[in-house]
Motif scaffolding. Structure first.
Motif, PDB file in Angstrom:
ATOM      1  N   GLN A  47       8.989  32.361  11.902  1.00 43.28           N
ATOM      2  CA  GLN A  47       7.585  32.793  11.857  1.00 43.28           C
ATOM      3  C   GLN A  47       6.619  31.607  11.895  1.00 43.28           C
ATOM      4  N   GLY A  48       7.169  30.406  12.009  1.00 40.29           N
ATOM      5  CA  GLY A  48       6.333  29.215  12.055  1.00 40.29           C
ATOM      6  C   GLY A  48       5.915  28.713  10.696  1.00 40.29           C
ATOM      7  N   HIS A  49       6.516  29.254   9.630  1.00 36.97           N
ATOM      8  CA  HIS A  49       6.177  28.837   8.270  1.00 36.97           C
ATOM      9  C   HIS A  49       6.998  27.614   7.861  1.00 36.97           C
ATOM     10  N   ILE A  50       6.396  26.750   7.092  1.00 32.68           N
ATOM     11  CA  ILE A  50       7.081  25.552   6.604  1.00 32.68           C
ATOM     12  C   ILE A  50       7.938  25.933   5.400  1.00 32.68           C
ATOM     13  N   LEU A  51       9.245  25.817   5.568  1.00 33.78           N
ATOM     14  CA  LEU A  51      10.168  26.123   4.472  1.00 33.78           C
ATOM     15  C   LEU A  51      10.288  24.941   3.522  1.00 33.78           C
ATOM     16  N   HIS A  52      10.245  23.737   4.075  1.00 39.27           N
ATOM     17  CA  HIS A  52      10.342  22.539   3.245  1.00 39.27           C
ATOM     18  C   HIS A  52       9.706  21.358   3.974  1.00 39.27           C
ATOM     19  N   ALA A  53       9.070  20.498   3.200  1.00 39.69           N
ATOM     20  CA  ALA A  53       8.515  19.251   3.727  1.00 39.69           C
ATOM     21  C   ALA A  53       8.846  18.147   2.729  1.00 39.69           C
ATOM     22  N   TYR A  70      -1.930  24.888   7.540  1.00 32.26           N
ATOM     23  CA  TYR A  70      -2.922  25.924   7.253  1.00 32.26           C
ATOM     24  C   TYR A  70      -2.180  27.238   7.131  1.00 32.26           C
ATOM     25  N   GLY A  71      -2.323  27.903   5.984  1.00 32.00           N
ATOM     26  CA  GLY A  71      -1.576  29.126   5.759  1.00 32.00           C
ATOM     27  C   GLY A  71      -0.082  28.893   5.796  1.00 32.00           C
ATOM     28  N   ASN A  72       0.329  27.695   5.344  1.00 31.14           N
ATOM     29  CA  ASN A  72       1.735  27.309   5.306  1.00 31.14           C
ATOM     30  C   ASN A  72       2.357  27.220   6.697  1.00 31.14           C
ATOM     31  N   SER A  73       1.522  27.010   7.725  1.00 28.61           N
ATOM     32  CA  SER A  73       1.997  26.843   9.092  1.00 28.61           C
ATOM     33  C   SER A  73       1.661  25.439   9.574  1.00 28.61           C
ATOM     34  N   LEU A  74       2.508  24.891  10.439  1.00 25.97           N
ATOM     35  CA  LEU A  74       2.291  23.560  10.993  1.00 25.97           C
ATOM     36  C   LEU A  74       1.321  23.640  12.163  1.00 25.97           C
ATOM     37  N   LEU A  75       0.222  22.907  12.053  1.00 26.33           N
ATOM     38  CA  LEU A  75      -0.795  22.871  13.095  1.00 26.33           C
ATOM     39  C   LEU A  75      -1.131  21.430  13.444  1.00 26.33           C
ATOM     40  N   GLY A  76      -1.793  21.247  14.584  1.00 23.14           N
ATOM     41  CA  GLY A  76      -2.310  19.939  14.950  1.00 23.14           C
ATOM     42  C   GLY A  76      -3.711  19.779  14.407  1.00 23.14           C
ATOM     43  N   SER A  77      -4.208  18.559  14.430  1.00 23.32           N
ATOM     44  CA  SER A  77      -5.558  18.313  13.918  1.00 23.32           C
ATOM     45  C   SER A  77      -6.631  18.782  14.896  1.00 23.32           C
ATOM     46  N   ASN A  78      -6.221  19.153  16.116  1.00 24.72           N
ATOM     47  CA  ASN A  78      -7.152  19.738  17.074  1.00 24.72           C
ATOM     48  C   ASN A  78      -6.426  20.830  17.859  1.00 24.72           C
ATOM     49  N   ALA A  79      -7.171  21.585  18.637  1.00 19.75           N
ATOM     50  CA  ALA A  79      -6.609  22.742  19.343  1.00 19.75           C
ATOM     51  C   ALA A  79      -5.519  22.342  20.330  1.00 19.75           C
ATOM     52  N   GLU A  80      -5.705  21.209  21.012  1.00 15.16           N
ATOM     53  CA  GLU A  80      -4.710  20.769  21.998  1.00 15.16           C
ATOM     54  C   GLU A  80      -3.378  20.454  21.323  1.00 15.16           C
ATOM     55  N   ASN A  81      -3.424  19.695  20.224  1.00 15.40           N
ATOM     56  CA  ASN A  81      -2.185  19.354  19.518  1.00 15.40           C
ATOM     57  C   ASN A  81      -1.513  20.596  18.927  1.00 15.40           C
ATOM     58  N   THR A  82      -2.308  21.533  18.444  1.00 11.51           N
ATOM     59  CA  THR A  82      -1.748  22.771  17.909  1.00 11.51           C
ATOM     60  C   THR A  82      -1.001  23.532  18.994  1.00 11.51           C
ATOM     61  N   SER A  83      -1.591  23.614  20.176  1.00 12.24           N
ATOM     62  CA  SER A  83      -0.954  24.306  21.294  1.00 12.24           C
ATOM     63  C   SER A  83       0.362  23.636  21.678  1.00 12.24           C
ATOM     64  N   ARG A  84       0.383  22.304  21.707  1.00 15.43           N
ATOM     65  CA  ARG A  84       1.597  21.577  22.072  1.00 15.43           C
ATOM     66  C   ARG A  84       2.697  21.787  21.023  1.00 15.43           C
ATOM     67  N   ILE A  85       2.301  21.806  19.750  1.00 17.94           N
ATOM     68  CA  ILE A  85       3.271  22.041  18.674  1.00 17.94           C
ATOM     69  C   ILE A  85       3.874  23.429  18.801  1.00 17.94           C
ATOM     70  N   GLN A  86       3.040  24.428  19.053  1.00 14.56           N
ATOM     71  CA  GLN A  86       3.526  25.804  19.169  1.00 14.56           C
ATOM     72  C   GLN A  86       4.482  25.947  20.349  1.00 14.56           C
ATOM     73  N   GLN A  87       4.172  25.296  21.462  1.00 15.45           N
ATOM     74  CA  GLN A  87       5.055  25.346  22.630  1.00 15.45           C
ATOM     75  C   GLN A  87       6.391  24.684  22.329  1.00 15.45           C
TER      76      GLN A  87
END
Length: 231
Positions: A47-53, A70-87
């Motif tokens: 689900q994209g949730h961080i289980l452990h860090a 954010y909301g226990n999900s891994l995101l980038g500091s900007n929209a472009e990085n977030t999109s790349r992480i999700q991909q």
């Protein structure tokens, strides 16, 4: 003769009848091991949730320079990085390994996405995200290396300058000495390390085990992915 077996590597013991008696490795023990590694490590579920860090990953997330939570999900500091992480995560959940090279301002960060389960396996899918290693100079093993070689404080300081990529002229200016003094100290460094060149000396430094400085983990931290505080 002792043989390396799955039982031996997993910390188990061999019973008298030849069966394996597993002592097991506690979760808290494993979490402490992860915190001692000089790479940020995150485990992400389907689900994209961080289980452990681990400690350094929490530190990086809290800084928010390149990645954040954010909301226990891994995101980038900007929209472009977030999109790349999700991909990259989507590819990893399909069994592919991915490497991202991301920048934000003057901060560079690499993320390696590794699937921890096969898409056809029955266990819950998860992905390991490894962050790029900290600056070589932040590796406690470099200080330990200097002590092992019995370097003087000035020689150790020169070694740290080389690790930071400084030139001889820059190190000399920083220390307020002549360039010839720095060259002499580097010659002594190489002799003590048995390195024929500066390049080979730095190769030895870069191959040292990644050890986290004790000051980073002196404050106990809960192993809870939702709490990304850091000292």
């Amino acid at each position: 003769m002792w043989q390396a077996t799955d039982t031996a590597w997993s910390g188990g013991t061999q019973a008298a009848d030849g069966s394996a008696a597993h002592a097991g490795l506690g979760q808290q023990h494993l979490m402490r091991v992860f915190d001692e590694i000089d790479y940020g490590m995150l485990i992400i579920d389907a689900q994209g949730h961080i289980l452990h860090a681990n400690h350094l990953a929490r530190h990086e997330l809290a800084s928010g320079r390149v990645i954040m939570s954010y909301g226990n999900s891994l995101l980038g500091s900007n929209a472009e990085n977030t999109s790349r992480i999700q991909q990259a995560m989507e590819s990893s959940f399909r069994g592919q390994r991915k490497l991202l090279m991301m920048t934000a301002g003057d901060r560079e960060l690499s993320l390696a996405f590794t699937p921890l389960s096969h898409p056809l396996e029955a266990d819950a899918p998860s992905v390991l995200v490894l962050l790029s290693r900290q600056n070589t100079c932040d590796n406690l093993a470099v200080r330990m290396f200097a002590r092992t070689l019995n370097l003087s404080p000035s020689e150790e300081s020169v070694l740290m300058g080389l690790c930071r990529g400084l030139s001889i002229a820059e190190i000399a200016e920083q220390h307020g000495v002549a360039e010839s003094t720095v060259r002499s100290q580097i010659k002594t460094l190489r002799e003590k390390a048995g390195a024929p060149s500066i390049r080979s000396l730095l190769q030895r430094v870069n191959s040292l085990p990644p050890v986290v400085p004790a000051l980073r983990i002196i404050t106990p931290m809960p192993h809870n992915a939702t709490e990304f505080s850091h000292p």
